[in-house]
Design a protein around this motif. Structure first.
Motif, short mmCIF file in Angstrom:
data_model
loop_
_atom_site.label_atom_id
_atom_site.label_comp_id
_atom_site.label_asym_id
_atom_site.label_seq_id
_atom_site.Cartn_x
_atom_site.Cartn_y
_atom_site.Cartn_z
N GLU A 133 1.13 -0.97 0.03
CA GLU A 133 0.13 0.08 0.00
C GLU A 133 0.59 0.99 -0.05
OE1 GLU A 133 -2.60 -0.45 3.45
OE2 GLU A 133 -3.35 -1.86 2.31
N ARG A 134 2.20 0.83 0.70
CA ARG A 134 2.95 2.40 0.94
C ARG A 134 3.39 2.55 -0.78
NH1 ARG A 134 6.40 0.29 4.92
NH2 ARG A 134 5.43 1.11 6.34
N PHE A 135 3.74 1.37 -1.37
CA PHE A 135 4.62 1.36 -2.42
C PHE A 135 3.40 2.37 -3.48
CE2 PHE A 135 5.06 -0.31 -6.92
CZ PHE A 135 5.73 -0.01 -6.92
N PHE A 136 2.08 1.65 -3.92
CA PHE A 136 1.30 2.38 -4.75
C PHE A 136 1.28 3.72 -4.39
CE2 PHE A 136 0.16 -2.35 -5.86
CZ PHE A 136 0.28 -2.25 -7.32
N SER A 137 0.47 4.18 -2.91
CA SER A 137 0.23 5.05 -2.68
C SER A 137 1.78 6.69 -2.89
CB SER A 137 0.45 5.56 -0.56
OG SER A 137 -0.02 6.55 -0.82
N GLU A 138 2.79 5.66 -2.68
CA GLU A 138 4.47 7.24 -3.19
C GLU A 138 3.93 6.53 -4.64
OE1 GLU A 138 7.73 5.61 -1.75
OE2 GLU A 138 7.22 5.47 0.49
N ALA A 139 4.28 5.52 -5.69
CA ALA A 139 3.11 5.68 -6.68
C ALA A 139 2.43 6.87 -7.60
CB ALA A 139 3.38 4.71 -7.39
N GLY A 140 1.36 6.52 -7.20
CA GLY A 140 0.50 7.30 -7.02
C GLY A 140 0.66 8.82 -7.17
N GLU A 141 1.10 9.45 -5.58
CA GLU A 141 1.93 10.39 -5.47
C GLU A 141 2.91 11.36 -6.33
OE1 GLU A 141 3.70 10.81 -1.27
OE2 GLU A 141 1.87 10.20 -0.30
N ASN A 142 4.02 10.67 -7.06
CA ASN A 142 4.95 10.72 -7.71
C ASN A 142 4.21 10.92 -9.68
OD1 ASN A 142 7.19 10.32 -6.41
ND2 ASN A 142 7.50 8.64 -6.98
#
Length: 148
Positions: A133-142
């Motif tokens: 979830e953290r990975f996808f959240s960071e990917a979404g922010e980027n």
């Protein structure tokens, strides 16, 4: 209570960081210990009921058969003197919380071979989706930053 769930109780008991420390119910702890003793005893009986020649097919000569028999007898004698593995394991101090139980068991497997086999069977990995979830959240922010 969660300590009455057999797989969780055994996993906790076999984790050298926790053992039976966090069991609130003495009956649940005793039940887990008794079950583990029974499993180890059954495994010992089933392995000792096999042929004396340690898996060597009949009719074939095993040069080391006599040595293997002596080692097995010596092992049984020393087990009787030391007490059972589970009691010794529970009497040993707990490992630090930051230690890796898998690495700890790799170090202890020579001392507690039967418990090690049970640990390998009952140790569970706690599944969590937080890193994903953290990975996808960071990917979404980027992605959002790039599109603005």
């Amino acid at each position: 209570m969660i300590e009455h769930v057999p797989i969780i109780a055994l996993s906790t008991l076999l984790d050298p960081r926790f053992k039976n420390l966090h069991f609130k119910n003495a009956q649940a702890s005793g039940k887990a210990v008794s079950f583990l003793r029974r499993v180890i005893s059954e495994k010992m009986q089933s392995s000792s009921s096999g042929s004396e020649n340690d898996g060597v097919p009949r009719g074939k000569c095993d040069f080391w058969l006599y040595h293997k028999v002596l080692v097995q007898k010596d092992r049984k004698r020393s087990e009787g003197r030391q007490g059972d593995e589970l009691s010794l394991y529970l009497k040993n101090p707990m490992t630090p919380l930051k230690s890796n139980p898998i690495e700890t068991w790799e170090d202890m497997k020579e001392v507690f071979p039967r418990l090690y086999r049970q640990f390998r069977q009952y140790a569970v990995v706690v599944a969590t989706s937080v890193p994903l979830e953290r990975f996808f959240s960071e990917a979404g922010e980027n992605t959002s930053k790039k599109s603005t």
